[in-house]
Scaffold this motif. Structure first.
Motif, PDB file in Angstrom:
ATOM      1  N   VAL A 115       5.852   3.741  -2.160  1.00  0.00           N
ATOM      2  CA  VAL A 115       5.035   4.661  -2.948  1.00  0.00           C
ATOM      3  C   VAL A 115       4.684   3.985  -4.274  1.00  0.00           C
ATOM      4  CG1 VAL A 115       5.018   6.948  -4.054  1.00  0.00           C
ATOM      5  CG2 VAL A 115       6.182   6.651  -1.873  1.00  0.00           C
ATOM      6  N   CYS A 116       3.576   4.404  -4.881  1.00  0.00           N
ATOM      7  CA  CYS A 116       3.211   3.937  -6.219  1.00  0.00           C
ATOM      8  C   CYS A 116       4.427   4.126  -7.138  1.00  0.00           C
ATOM      9  CB  CYS A 116       2.054   4.767  -6.777  1.00  0.00           C
ATOM     10  SG  CYS A 116       0.548   4.732  -5.788  1.00  0.00           S
ATOM     11  N   ALA A 117       4.855   3.062  -7.813  1.00  0.00           N
ATOM     12  CA  ALA A 117       6.081   3.120  -8.605  1.00  0.00           C
ATOM     13  C   ALA A 117       5.963   4.116  -9.759  1.00  0.00           C
ATOM     14  CB  ALA A 117       6.428   1.737  -9.137  1.00  0.00           C
ATOM     15  N   MET A 173       0.837  -1.196   0.000  1.00  0.00           N
ATOM     16  CA  MET A 173       0.000   0.000   0.000  1.00  0.00           C
ATOM     17  C   MET A 173       0.874   1.249   0.000  1.00  0.00           C
ATOM     18  SD  MET A 173      -3.274   0.950   2.361  1.00  0.00           S
ATOM     19  CE  MET A 173      -2.471   1.785   3.705  1.00  0.00           C
ATOM     20  N   CYS A 174       0.533   2.174  -0.891  1.00  0.00           N
ATOM     21  CA  CYS A 174       1.276   3.428  -0.998  1.00  0.00           C
ATOM     22  C   CYS A 174       1.083   4.245   0.286  1.00  0.00           C
ATOM     23  CB  CYS A 174       0.775   4.207  -2.214  1.00  0.00           C
ATOM     24  SG  CYS A 174       1.495   5.852  -2.371  1.00  0.00           S
ATOM     25  N   THR A 175       2.185   4.722   0.846  1.00  0.00           N
ATOM     26  CA  THR A 175       2.075   5.491   2.089  1.00  0.00           C
ATOM     27  C   THR A 175       1.546   6.906   1.847  1.00  0.00           C
ATOM     28  OG1 THR A 175       4.408   6.082   1.854  1.00  0.00           O
ATOM     29  CG2 THR A 175       3.899   4.277   3.340  1.00  0.00           C
ATOM     30  N   LEU A 176       1.489   7.328   0.583  1.00  0.00           N
ATOM     31  CA  LEU A 176       0.994   8.673   0.286  1.00  0.00           C
ATOM     32  C   LEU A 176      -0.488   8.661  -0.062  1.00  0.00           C
ATOM     33  CD1 LEU A 176       3.980  10.050  -1.844  1.00  0.00           C
ATOM     34  CD2 LEU A 176       3.474  10.510   0.568  1.00  0.00           C
ATOM     35  N   CYS A 177      -0.877   7.819  -1.024  1.00  0.00           N
ATOM     36  CA  CYS A 177      -2.275   7.857  -1.496  1.00  0.00           C
ATOM     37  C   CYS A 177      -3.093   6.655  -1.037  1.00  0.00           C
ATOM     38  CB  CYS A 177      -2.317   7.986  -3.013  1.00  0.00           C
ATOM     39  SG  CYS A 177      -1.766   6.516  -3.906  1.00  0.00           S
ATOM     40  N   PHE A 178      -2.452   5.682  -0.361  1.00  0.00           N
ATOM     41  CA  PHE A 178      -3.125   4.497   0.181  1.00  0.00           C
ATOM     42  C   PHE A 178      -3.695   3.575  -0.899  1.00  0.00           C
ATOM     43  CE2 PHE A 178      -4.166   6.404   4.682  1.00  0.00           C
ATOM     44  CZ  PHE A 178      -2.815   6.660   4.856  1.00  0.00           C
ATOM     45  N   ALA A 235       1.905   8.178  -9.658  1.00  0.00           N
ATOM     46  CA  ALA A 235       0.638   8.754 -10.130  1.00  0.00           C
ATOM     47  C   ALA A 235      -0.378   8.905  -8.988  1.00  0.00           C
ATOM     48  CB  ALA A 235       0.050   7.897 -11.249  1.00  0.00           C
ATOM     49  N   CYS A 236       0.103   9.066  -7.765  1.00  0.00           N
ATOM     50  CA  CYS A 236      -0.775   9.137  -6.581  1.00  0.00           C
ATOM     51  C   CYS A 236      -1.918  10.146  -6.755  1.00  0.00           C
ATOM     52  CB  CYS A 236       0.041   9.515  -5.352  1.00  0.00           C
ATOM     53  SG  CYS A 236       1.410   8.396  -5.016  1.00  0.00           S
ATOM     54  N   SER A 237      -1.603  11.315  -7.324  1.00  0.00           N
ATOM     55  CA  SER A 237      -2.621  12.365  -7.495  1.00  0.00           C
ATOM     56  C   SER A 237      -3.783  11.855  -8.349  1.00  0.00           C
ATOM     57  CB  SER A 237      -2.023  13.587  -8.178  1.00  0.00           C
ATOM     58  OG  SER A 237      -0.890  14.059  -7.506  1.00  0.00           O
TER      59      SER A 237
HETATM   60 ZN    ZN Z   1       0.450   6.453  -4.311  1.00  0.00          ZN
END
Ligand code: ZN
Length: 170
Positions: free
Chosen positions: A122-124, A87-92, A127-129
């Motif tokens: 983080v998403c590799a 799980m991405c720690t920024l966008c989950f 593209a979290c936004s």
């Molecule tokens: Zn992310």
């Protein structure tokens, strides 16, 4: 965030040397998102095929109270592949291990030069936004969440600010 030029991106980095920033492969004007798409970004992140072990992100808005975007240079760590988080720690957003990257950012200033870092899964594709806004669909089905897009964007923003503050130690 507001659109940034390649020069503004390059000038925003807080945790690498001026020489590193100069040599950094910043996307050309033509490779940057069109002006209308920047509003959908909380940060602009990029990777470069010539530098597979590096990643860069520039966080827009007033992150640390200076009104300037903050660029963070990171290394892609290959450590800990056995116990990789999904799980991405920024966008989950949840991903399979191959779509996640452990990104390690040196701290800004003398502390970073002594080797101190902050690591995040983080998403590799950085593209979290877009994931938070439902503008890009992750490859994997996501756990059900009842929160709105606005709340997801706010959560991403809060996680970004916390991350940037750890790097610049404010
Ligand atoms: Zn992310």
């Amino acid at each position: 965030m507001d659109p940034l030029s390649p020069e503004a991106l390059r000038a925003s980095f807080v945790n690498c040397s001026k020489g590193d920033a100069k040599r950094m492969p910043v996307p050309s004007e033509a490779a940057l998102p069109p002006a209308s798409r920047w509003a959908e970004l909380d940060f602009f992140g990029w990777r470069d095929p010539g530098h597979p072990q590096a990643a860069w992100m520039v966080v827009g808005g007033d992150v640390v109270g200076q009104g300037e975007p903050v660029g963070i240079a990171m290394k892609v760590s290959s450590a800990g592949s056995a116990g990789r988080k999904n799980m991405c720690t920024l966008c989950f957003t949840t991903h399979s291990a191959s779509d996640m990257a452990l990104l390690v950012a040196p701290l800004a200033g003398p502390s970073g030069r002594r080797g101190n870092t902050v690591g995040n899964y983080v998403c590799a594709d950085l593209a979290c936004s877009l994931y938070a806004r439902g503008l890009k669909r992750p490859a994997r089905a996501q756990p059900h969440e009842t929160i709105s897009v606005e709340a997801k964007v706010e959560r991403l923003r809060a996680n970004l600010v916390a991350f940037v503050r750890r790097v610049v130690a404010v």
